[in-house]
Design a protein around this motif. Structure first.
Motif, PDB file in Angstrom:
ATOM      1  N   ALA A  72     -21.169 -18.853 -35.591  1.00  0.00           N
ATOM      2  CA  ALA A  72     -20.584 -18.121 -36.094  1.00  0.00           C
ATOM      3  C   ALA A  72     -18.884 -18.422 -35.854  1.00  0.00           C
ATOM      4  O   ALA A  72     -18.004 -18.333 -36.736  1.00  0.00           O
ATOM      5  CB  ALA A  72     -20.658 -16.623 -35.609  1.00  0.00           C
ATOM      6  N   SER A  73     -18.783 -18.819 -34.601  1.00  0.00           N
ATOM      7  CA  SER A  73     -17.218 -19.249 -34.353  1.00  0.00           C
ATOM      8  C   SER A  73     -16.786 -20.436 -35.048  1.00  0.00           C
ATOM      9  O   SER A  73     -15.767 -20.646 -35.334  1.00  0.00           O
ATOM     10  CB  SER A  73     -17.258 -19.421 -32.657  1.00  0.00           C
ATOM     11  OG  SER A  73     -17.410 -18.102 -32.028  1.00  0.00           O
ATOM     12  N   VAL A  74     -17.656 -21.452 -34.915  1.00  0.00           N
ATOM     13  CA  VAL A  74     -17.498 -22.690 -35.800  1.00  0.00           C
ATOM     14  C   VAL A  74     -17.439 -22.500 -37.201  1.00  0.00           C
ATOM     15  O   VAL A  74     -16.200 -23.004 -37.860  1.00  0.00           O
ATOM     16  CB  VAL A  74     -18.550 -23.775 -35.531  1.00  0.00           C
ATOM     17  CG1 VAL A  74     -18.338 -25.193 -36.429  1.00  0.00           C
ATOM     18  CG2 VAL A  74     -18.802 -24.390 -33.820  1.00  0.00           C
ATOM     19  N   ALA A  75     -17.980 -21.514 -38.018  1.00  0.00           N
ATOM     20  CA  ALA A  75     -18.053 -21.423 -39.279  1.00  0.00           C
ATOM     21  C   ALA A  75     -16.638 -20.382 -39.583  1.00  0.00           C
ATOM     22  O   ALA A  75     -15.995 -20.858 -40.406  1.00  0.00           O
ATOM     23  CB  ALA A  75     -19.042 -20.443 -39.539  1.00  0.00           C
ATOM     24  N   GLN A 135      -6.990 -17.636 -30.960  1.00  0.00           N
ATOM     25  CA  GLN A 135      -7.819 -16.872 -30.333  1.00  0.00           C
ATOM     26  C   GLN A 135      -8.338 -15.902 -31.276  1.00  0.00           C
ATOM     27  O   GLN A 135      -7.625 -15.219 -32.183  1.00  0.00           O
ATOM     28  CB  GLN A 135      -7.173 -16.171 -28.933  1.00  0.00           C
ATOM     29  CG  GLN A 135      -8.378 -15.245 -28.269  1.00  0.00           C
ATOM     30  CD  GLN A 135      -7.989 -14.716 -27.134  1.00  0.00           C
ATOM     31  OE1 GLN A 135      -6.840 -14.947 -26.732  1.00  0.00           O
ATOM     32  NE2 GLN A 135      -8.677 -13.599 -26.581  1.00  0.00           N
ATOM     33  N   VAL A 136      -9.676 -16.005 -31.242  1.00  0.00           N
ATOM     34  CA  VAL A 136     -10.436 -15.164 -32.384  1.00  0.00           C
ATOM     35  C   VAL A 136     -11.418 -14.114 -31.512  1.00  0.00           C
ATOM     36  O   VAL A 136     -12.224 -14.721 -30.868  1.00  0.00           O
ATOM     37  CB  VAL A 136     -11.038 -15.684 -33.588  1.00  0.00           C
ATOM     38  CG1 VAL A 136     -11.902 -14.876 -34.327  1.00  0.00           C
ATOM     39  CG2 VAL A 136     -10.192 -16.455 -34.296  1.00  0.00           C
ATOM     40  N   GLN A 143      -9.307 -28.300 -28.216  1.00  0.00           N
ATOM     41  CA  GLN A 143     -10.438 -27.968 -28.189  1.00  0.00           C
ATOM     42  C   GLN A 143     -10.752 -26.342 -27.826  1.00  0.00           C
ATOM     43  O   GLN A 143      -9.738 -25.600 -27.328  1.00  0.00           O
ATOM     44  CB  GLN A 143     -11.194 -28.481 -26.806  1.00  0.00           C
ATOM     45  CG  GLN A 143     -11.341 -30.033 -27.046  1.00  0.00           C
ATOM     46  CD  GLN A 143     -12.281 -30.071 -27.935  1.00  0.00           C
ATOM     47  OE1 GLN A 143     -13.558 -29.724 -27.756  1.00  0.00           O
ATOM     48  NE2 GLN A 143     -11.999 -30.967 -29.147  1.00  0.00           N
ATOM     49  N   HIS A 144     -11.622 -25.789 -28.365  1.00  0.00           N
ATOM     50  CA  HIS A 144     -11.827 -24.331 -28.298  1.00  0.00           C
ATOM     51  C   HIS A 144     -13.297 -24.018 -27.521  1.00  0.00           C
ATOM     52  O   HIS A 144     -14.089 -24.698 -27.997  1.00  0.00           O
ATOM     53  CB  HIS A 144     -11.781 -23.799 -29.923  1.00  0.00           C
ATOM     54  CG  HIS A 144     -10.848 -24.079 -30.658  1.00  0.00           C
ATOM     55  ND1 HIS A 144     -10.467 -25.120 -31.256  1.00  0.00           N
ATOM     56  CD2 HIS A 144      -9.682 -22.976 -30.995  1.00  0.00           C
ATOM     57  CE1 HIS A 144      -9.169 -25.119 -31.857  1.00  0.00           C
ATOM     58  NE2 HIS A 144      -8.754 -23.909 -31.609  1.00  0.00           N
ATOM     59  N   ASP A 145     -13.195 -23.059 -26.726  1.00  0.00           N
ATOM     60  CA  ASP A 145     -14.047 -22.554 -26.003  1.00  0.00           C
ATOM     61  C   ASP A 145     -14.595 -21.280 -26.441  1.00  0.00           C
ATOM     62  O   ASP A 145     -13.780 -20.334 -27.064  1.00  0.00           O
ATOM     63  CB  ASP A 145     -13.861 -22.453 -24.441  1.00  0.00           C
ATOM     64  CG  ASP A 145     -13.528 -23.506 -23.799  1.00  0.00           C
ATOM     65  OD1 ASP A 145     -14.324 -24.820 -23.893  1.00  0.00           O
ATOM     66  OD2 ASP A 145     -12.392 -23.662 -23.261  1.00  0.00           O
ATOM     67  N   VAL A 146     -16.181 -21.075 -26.765  1.00  0.00           N
ATOM     68  CA  VAL A 146     -16.631 -19.905 -27.315  1.00  0.00           C
ATOM     69  C   VAL A 146     -17.070 -19.253 -25.978  1.00  0.00           C
ATOM     70  O   VAL A 146     -17.935 -19.946 -25.194  1.00  0.00           O
ATOM     71  CB  VAL A 146     -17.706 -20.238 -28.143  1.00  0.00           C
ATOM     72  CG1 VAL A 146     -18.340 -18.887 -28.569  1.00  0.00           C
ATOM     73  CG2 VAL A 146     -17.123 -21.066 -29.413  1.00  0.00           C
ATOM     74  N   SER A 191     -16.019 -14.369 -28.224  1.00  0.00           N
ATOM     75  CA  SER A 191     -14.554 -14.948 -28.839  1.00  0.00           C
ATOM     76  C   SER A 191     -14.696 -16.282 -28.629  1.00  0.00           C
ATOM     77  O   SER A 191     -15.372 -16.910 -28.049  1.00  0.00           O
ATOM     78  CB  SER A 191     -13.746 -14.234 -27.834  1.00  0.00           C
ATOM     79  OG  SER A 191     -13.675 -14.569 -26.525  1.00  0.00           O
ATOM     80  N   PHE A 192     -13.585 -16.933 -29.353  1.00  0.00           N
ATOM     81  CA  PHE A 192     -13.145 -18.180 -29.069  1.00  0.00           C
ATOM     82  C   PHE A 192     -11.577 -18.332 -28.689  1.00  0.00           C
ATOM     83  O   PHE A 192     -10.961 -17.537 -29.344  1.00  0.00           O
ATOM     84  CB  PHE A 192     -13.719 -19.257 -30.163  1.00  0.00           C
ATOM     85  CG  PHE A 192     -13.010 -19.383 -31.384  1.00  0.00           C
ATOM     86  CD1 PHE A 192     -11.834 -19.850 -31.711  1.00  0.00           C
ATOM     87  CD2 PHE A 192     -13.799 -18.776 -32.592  1.00  0.00           C
ATOM     88  CE1 PHE A 192     -11.248 -19.722 -32.936  1.00  0.00           C
ATOM     89  CE2 PHE A 192     -13.318 -18.699 -33.736  1.00  0.00           C
ATOM     90  CZ  PHE A 192     -11.859 -19.289 -34.052  1.00  0.00           C
TER      91      PHE A 192
END
Length: 190
Positions: free
Chosen positions: A178-181, A51-52, A78-81, A66-67
């Motif tokens: 930004a989350s993907v980067a 988690q970020v 899998q990550h949800d944003v 956040s993701f």
């Protein structure tokens, strides 16, 4: 359909921290230089569930997006944003099997599904052998079904990781980009 908060270009820069990865997300000025701070992120290393949180600034008093991984300690998670109100903006995840030779990621947003791969197979192979060398590498996310590039992330040559993120597709919210980067940096080796 245009995302609520689309930016055609942004920069992500890693900061050095003990036990954490820290990132600044900045807008791009019209001249191509780094502009205003959009968000500050901090990621704990070795977390059970990734988690970020992205904050308005270093004070970490106001979360802005956040993701979070859906699964605990899964290399294919899998990550949800999420936006600041908990609404899902999109998802991304690493495709583990496809990433054995060249890292491959998935990205979804409303009305869009895309796949991102490392642009250069030779650099991908060298990164696996010489993992301590800070190679410049590039990811291109192309719309599934033969569409064009919807997002790219270019890692610049530097000691601290720095990414130039281009988002030509207006369906991708800058918070998802930004989350993907950040994930391409923080989660790439998992």
């Amino acid at each position: 359909m245009t995302a609520a908060m689309h930016l055609p270009r942004l920069f992500v820069r890693q900061r050095i921290g003990l036990g954490v990865n820290r990132y600044d997300v900045r807008a791009a000025n019209p001249d191509g230089s780094e502009g205003e701070l959009l968000a500050f992120a901090q990621q704990k290393r070795f977390a059970m569930r990734e988690q970020v949180t992205f904050w308005a600034d270093d004070s970490r008093s106001r979360p802005v997006f956040s993701f979070r991984a859906r699964q605990v300690m899964d290399v294919r998670a899998q990550h949800d944003v999420y936006d600041e109100h908990g609404r899902v903006l999109g998802t991304f995840g690493k495709r583990f099997g496809a990433s054995l030779l060249r890292s491959t990621w998935s990205l979804t947003a409303p009305g869009l599904a895309a796949t991102g791969t490392e642009r250069s197979l030779p650099i991908a192979l060298l990164r696996r052998v010489l993992d301590s060398v800070p190679f410049a590498y590039h990811f291109d996310f192309a719309e599934d079904g033969g569409g064009g590039v919807v997002m790219s992330s270019d890692r610049q040559r530097s000691i601290r990781d720095r990414y130039d993120v281009s988002v030509p597709d207006p369906r991708i919210d800058f918070r998802l980009a930004a989350s993907v980067a950040v994930a391409l940096d923080a989660l790439q080796e998992r």
